[in-house]
Design a protein around this motif. Structure first.
Motif, PDB file in Angstrom:
ATOM      1  N   THR A 113       0.827  -1.209   0.000  1.00  0.00           N
ATOM      2  CA  THR A 113       0.000   0.000   0.000  1.00  0.00           C
ATOM      3  C   THR A 113       0.862   1.259   0.000  1.00  0.00           C
ATOM      4  OG1 THR A 113      -1.711  -1.185   1.219  1.00  0.00           O
ATOM      5  CG2 THR A 113      -1.860   1.219   1.206  1.00  0.00           C
ATOM      6  N   LEU A 114       1.939   1.252   0.791  1.00  0.00           N
ATOM      7  CA  LEU A 114       2.830   2.413   0.850  1.00  0.00           C
ATOM      8  C   LEU A 114       3.443   2.711  -0.513  1.00  0.00           C
ATOM      9  CD1 LEU A 114       4.179   4.519   2.718  1.00  0.00           C
ATOM     10  CD2 LEU A 114       6.018   2.864   3.089  1.00  0.00           C
ATOM     11  N   GLN A 115       3.797   1.688  -1.245  1.00  0.00           N
ATOM     12  CA  GLN A 115       4.329   1.910  -2.581  1.00  0.00           C
ATOM     13  C   GLN A 115       3.291   2.600  -3.480  1.00  0.00           C
ATOM     14  OE1 GLN A 115       7.022  -1.057  -4.468  1.00  0.00           O
ATOM     15  NE2 GLN A 115       6.134  -2.436  -2.945  1.00  0.00           N
ATOM     16  N   GLY A 116       2.031   2.186  -3.337  1.00  0.00           N
ATOM     17  CA  GLY A 116       0.980   2.822  -4.124  1.00  0.00           C
ATOM     18  C   GLY A 116       0.831   4.295  -3.802  1.00  0.00           C
ATOM     19  N   VAL A 117       0.969   4.634  -2.516  1.00  0.00           N
ATOM     20  CA  VAL A 117       0.903   6.041  -2.104  1.00  0.00           C
ATOM     21  C   VAL A 117       1.975   6.849  -2.816  1.00  0.00           C
ATOM     22  CG1 VAL A 117       1.225   7.618  -0.169  1.00  0.00           C
ATOM     23  CG2 VAL A 117      -0.144   5.535   0.136  1.00  0.00           C
ATOM     24  N   TRP A 118       3.224   6.362  -2.749  1.00  0.00           N
ATOM     25  CA  TRP A 118       4.328   7.141  -3.316  1.00  0.00           C
ATOM     26  C   TRP A 118       4.352   7.103  -4.844  1.00  0.00           C
ATOM     27  CZ3 TRP A 118       7.240  10.788  -1.299  1.00  0.00           C
ATOM     28  CH2 TRP A 118       7.199  10.935   0.097  1.00  0.00           C
ATOM     29  N   ARG A 119       3.815   6.049  -5.438  1.00  0.00           N
ATOM     30  CA  ARG A 119       3.714   6.041  -6.905  1.00  0.00           C
ATOM     31  C   ARG A 119       2.734   7.113  -7.376  1.00  0.00           C
ATOM     32  NH1 ARG A 119       0.298   3.866 -10.521  1.00  0.00           N
ATOM     33  NH2 ARG A 119      -0.856   2.752  -8.896  1.00  0.00           N
ATOM     34  N   ARG A 120       1.675   7.349  -6.599  1.00  0.00           N
ATOM     35  CA  ARG A 120       0.727   8.422  -6.952  1.00  0.00           C
ATOM     36  C   ARG A 120       1.321   9.794  -6.670  1.00  0.00           C
ATOM     37  NH1 ARG A 120      -2.829   6.834 -10.404  1.00  0.00           N
ATOM     38  NH2 ARG A 120      -3.880   8.806  -9.954  1.00  0.00           N
ATOM     39  N   TRP A 121       2.074   9.897  -5.578  1.00  0.00           N
ATOM     40  CA  TRP A 121       2.640  11.191  -5.210  1.00  0.00           C
ATOM     41  C   TRP A 121       3.801  11.594  -6.117  1.00  0.00           C
ATOM     42  CZ3 TRP A 121       3.048  10.708   0.891  1.00  0.00           C
ATOM     43  CH2 TRP A 121       1.772  10.921   1.440  1.00  0.00           C
ATOM     44  N   ARG A 122       4.662  10.636  -6.460  1.00  0.00           N
ATOM     45  CA  ARG A 122       5.846  10.932  -7.269  1.00  0.00           C
ATOM     46  C   ARG A 122       6.003   9.900  -8.389  1.00  0.00           C
ATOM     47  NH1 ARG A 122       8.752  15.068  -5.651  1.00  0.00           N
ATOM     48  NH2 ARG A 122       9.004  15.659  -3.459  1.00  0.00           N
ATOM     49  N   PRO A 123       5.114   9.938  -9.381  1.00  0.00           N
ATOM     50  CA  PRO A 123       5.191   8.943 -10.457  1.00  0.00           C
ATOM     51  C   PRO A 123       6.448   9.086 -11.307  1.00  0.00           C
ATOM     52  CG  PRO A 123       3.579  10.650 -10.977  1.00  0.00           C
ATOM     53  CD  PRO A 123       3.981  10.864  -9.542  1.00  0.00           C
ATOM     54  N   ASP A 124       7.063  10.262 -11.286  1.00  0.00           N
ATOM     55  CA  ASP A 124       8.296  10.466 -12.044  1.00  0.00           C
ATOM     56  C   ASP A 124       9.504   9.828 -11.365  1.00  0.00           C
ATOM     57  OD1 ASP A 124       7.950  12.298  -9.939  1.00  0.00           O
ATOM     58  OD2 ASP A 124       9.410  13.688 -10.797  1.00  0.00           O
ATOM     59  N   ARG A 125       9.361   9.477 -10.084  1.00  0.00           N
ATOM     60  CA  ARG A 125      10.505   8.996  -9.318  1.00  0.00           C
ATOM     61  C   ARG A 125      10.380   7.532  -8.889  1.00  0.00           C
ATOM     62  NH1 ARG A 125      12.224  12.806  -4.458  1.00  0.00           N
ATOM     63  NH2 ARG A 125      12.771  14.106  -6.262  1.00  0.00           N
ATOM     64  N   TYR A 126       9.152   7.075  -8.596  1.00  0.00           N
ATOM     65  CA  TYR A 126       8.989   5.763  -7.985  1.00  0.00           C
ATOM     66  C   TYR A 126       8.049   4.870  -8.787  1.00  0.00           C
ATOM     67  CZ  TYR A 126      11.020   8.189  -3.991  1.00  0.00           C
ATOM     68  OH  TYR A 126      11.846   8.920  -3.178  1.00  0.00           O
ATOM     69  N   ARG A 127       8.374   3.581  -8.763  1.00  0.00           N
ATOM     70  CA  ARG A 127       7.532   2.541  -9.354  1.00  0.00           C
ATOM     71  C   ARG A 127       7.225   1.484  -8.301  1.00  0.00           C
ATOM     72  NH1 ARG A 127      11.008   0.767 -14.458  1.00  0.00           N
ATOM     73  NH2 ARG A 127      12.701   1.615 -13.175  1.00  0.00           N
ATOM     74  N   THR A 128       6.070   0.851  -8.429  1.00  0.00           N
ATOM     75  CA  THR A 128       5.726  -0.243  -7.532  1.00  0.00           C
ATOM     76  C   THR A 128       6.552  -1.466  -7.900  1.00  0.00           C
ATOM     77  OG1 THR A 128       3.472   0.585  -7.284  1.00  0.00           O
ATOM     78  CG2 THR A 128       3.860  -1.715  -6.692  1.00  0.00           C
ATOM     79  N   VAL A 129       7.173  -2.097  -6.904  1.00  0.00           N
ATOM     80  CA  VAL A 129       8.014  -3.267  -7.153  1.00  0.00           C
ATOM     81  C   VAL A 129       7.472  -4.451  -6.354  1.00  0.00           C
ATOM     82  CG1 VAL A 129      10.050  -1.883  -7.635  1.00  0.00           C
ATOM     83  CG2 VAL A 129       9.636  -2.657  -5.288  1.00  0.00           C
ATOM     84  N   GLU A 130       7.732  -5.638  -6.848  1.00  0.00           N
ATOM     85  CA  GLU A 130       7.297  -6.846  -6.160  1.00  0.00           C
ATOM     86  C   GLU A 130       8.247  -7.155  -5.009  1.00  0.00           C
ATOM     87  OE1 GLU A 130       6.126 -11.509  -7.132  1.00  0.00           O
ATOM     88  OE2 GLU A 130       7.221 -10.308  -8.622  1.00  0.00           O
ATOM     89  N   ILE A 131       7.684  -7.444  -3.838  1.00  0.00           N
ATOM     90  CA  ILE A 131       8.465  -7.831  -2.668  1.00  0.00           C
ATOM     91  C   ILE A 131       8.322  -9.343  -2.486  1.00  0.00           C
ATOM     92  CG2 ILE A 131       8.861  -7.454  -0.208  1.00  0.00           C
ATOM     93  CD1 ILE A 131       9.283  -4.930  -1.855  1.00  0.00           C
ATOM     94  N   ILE A 132       9.441 -10.044  -2.513  1.00  0.00           N
ATOM     95  CA  ILE A 132       9.419 -11.512  -2.500  1.00  0.00           C
ATOM     96  C   ILE A 132      10.205 -12.015  -1.278  1.00  0.00           C
ATOM     97  CG2 ILE A 132       9.871 -13.599  -3.856  1.00  0.00           C
ATOM     98  CD1 ILE A 132      10.164 -11.647  -6.304  1.00  0.00           C
ATOM     99  N   PRO A 133       9.534 -12.213  -0.138  1.00  0.00           N
ATOM    100  CA  PRO A 133      10.243 -12.710   1.052  1.00  0.00           C
ATOM    101  C   PRO A 133      10.419 -14.222   0.999  1.00  0.00           C
ATOM    102  CG  PRO A 133       7.952 -12.329   1.589  1.00  0.00           C
ATOM    103  CD  PRO A 133       8.114 -11.936   0.145  1.00  0.00           C
ATOM    104  N   GLU A 134      11.405 -14.724   1.742  1.00  0.00           N
ATOM    105  CA  GLU A 134      11.565 -16.172   1.854  1.00  0.00           C
ATOM    106  C   GLU A 134      10.393 -16.805   2.590  1.00  0.00           C
ATOM    107  OE1 GLU A 134      15.300 -17.014   3.714  1.00  0.00           O
ATOM    108  OE2 GLU A 134      16.422 -16.875   1.842  1.00  0.00           O
ATOM    109  N   SER A 135       9.838 -16.061   3.546  1.00  0.00           N
ATOM    110  CA  SER A 135       8.685 -16.571   4.276  1.00  0.00           C
ATOM    111  C   SER A 135       7.873 -15.405   4.813  1.00  0.00           C
ATOM    112  CB  SER A 135       9.120 -17.487   5.427  1.00  0.00           C
ATOM    113  OG  SER A 135       9.901 -16.768   6.371  1.00  0.00           O
TER     114      SER A 135
END
Length: 430
Positions: free
Chosen positions: A92-114
């Protein structure tokens, strides 16, 4: 040694960690690497923990470098566990910043081991409060120790100061003097002090204006086994929010994980209202340190933008010469204070609003009105909407390239401390 960094396979960024403990001092190193790149960054945290190494999920570690990951735009392989709440919040936080600064940030996949669930409440439901010795954090701690009725308080059990944020890591004497400066306040509220030393900010992996709450939350998460809440004092009030900005009541709660919640506290109050509340406690006033531009990092220079602005906060609250400064406010300094961004401009307008509501008068107030009238309303303007001629923008771009080349050269050298400071200033300009 505890290690969770092996087997870094797959395309993208990789976050692992190493952790060692000796005599109650824990050293946790977040290891950041990128496939196909030689560079390996190490974000180091040193802190006291009598229990030594602990089974800490990597919630804070991911939040510490999340803005770097979003800027790189690559999937993130987390070599360790994340709590389920943190994983949802990070998305959700990534979505906030992608809307606020689309020129700077992209949503990325987070892949934890568990992914783990850790929602059991802790005994006493205690909180640890971030404390910089500034006005916002001082107010938050006073609120929950002395000002609020007991049933409305968070049960604050300790203060956290971070060496490496407001005081540079190569200034240990200044940090020790700051700790001593804050002793009267800490004794007033009766709280233990916890200290984290980190190079998180010094690495300049991220835009500090965007990432500072996330980097602070990463330090608070180090104590998630002991506390249930981490308090961050608000910077702006609800009716004067600056967006985008690194800390807001909109997004700070998204820095929480299972069993440890980040609380953005105090946004119902303006900075001047906070000054009025703090002014009633002399120990709190004497301990204040708001300055970040002075040569001595343990005290207030009294003449920089933030020092002059804080003097005006207290003047509006009826305190002409607070004990944290040497002498009263000189109104002549108001005309010359720089206003570099919208957050600073909003603060000055907020002081005027408070003065109007409380029928405050004085020469300093007239000087402030004049200064606010001269503020240019185009902070953070993008190149697309810029009124600057193209040659000016091109020169600025060339200047930025030269700065980057200088930083790269200095990074490759065996730096002495003075040159390190030059490098860090180059990184933060422009």
């Amino acid at each position: 040694m505890k290690r969770a960094s092996a087997g870094m396979a797959g395309k993208g960024l990789h976050i692992g960690f190493e952790e060692t403990a000796s005599g109650g001092l824990v050293r946790r190193t977040v290891l950041l690497s990128e496939d196909g790149a030689r560079r390996r960054d190490r974000v180091v945290y040193e802190f006291e923990d009598p229990a030594g190494t602990a089974d800490r999920p990597m919630d804070g570690a991911v939040m510490a470098v999340l803005f770097h990951a979003m800027q790189r735009g690559l999937p993130v392989h987390v070599h360790g566990s994340l709590t389920r709440t943190a994983l949802h919040n990070i998305d959700t936080l990534q979505g906030v910043w992608r809307r606020w600064r689309p020129d700077r940030y992209r949503t990325v996949e987070i892949i934890p081991e568990s992914v783990v669930d850790r929602n059991a409440p802790k005994p006493g439901r205690r909180a640890i409060a971030a404390y910089s010795s500034g006005l916002d954090s001082t107010f938050t701690i006073l609120r929950h120790r002395l000002l609020l009725p007991p049933e409305r308080r968070h049960h604050v059990g300790a203060l956290l100061m971070v060496h490496g944020f407001d005081v540079e890591l190569d200034r240990p004497e200044d940090f020790e003097r700051l700790v001593e400066r804050t002793r009267p306040f800490r004794e007033l509220v009766g709280l233990d002090l916890r200290v984290v030393r980190t190079n998180s900010k010094e690495l300049h992996l991220q835009n500090w204006q965007d990432s500072h709450a996330a980097e602070l939350a990463a330090c608070l998460h180090l104590y998630a086994a002991e506390f249930e809440f981490g308090l961050i004092g608000s910077t702006k009030p609800y009716d004067a929010l600056v967006i985008p900005y690194g800390t807001t009541p909109i997004a700070d709660h998204l820095l929480s994980g299972d069993g440890f919640s980040i609380v953005h506290d105090g946004a119902a109050y303006s900075r001047t209202e906070k000054a009025a509340a703090v002014a009633a406690h002399p120990e709190a006033v004497r301990s204040l340190r708001v300055c970040w531009e002075g040569a001595e990092q343990f005290r207030n220079c009294g003449v920089c933008e933030k020092c002059v602005r804080t003097r005006m906060n207290f003047a509006a609250a009826g305190v002409a010469a607070p004990d944290c400064f040497d002498g009263p406010l000189d109104p002549a300094r108001i005309a010359g204070i720089p206003v570099r961004n919208e957050p600073q401009a909003a603060e000055l307008r907020s002081i005027l609003d408070y003065a109007r509501q409380h029928a405050v008068e004085g020469e300093w107030l007239e000087r402030l009105k004049e200064r606010v009238r001269t503020i240019q309303p185009d902070f953070g303007q993008s190149e697309l909407g810029s009124s600057e001629p193209r040659p000016v923008r091109a020169m600025k771009g060339a200047s930025a390239s030269l700065r980057q080349a200088a930083v790269a050269l200095l990074d490759a050298m065996e730096l002495k401390q003075p040159l390190k400071r030059v490098r860090n200033r180059l990184r933060t300009r422009g």
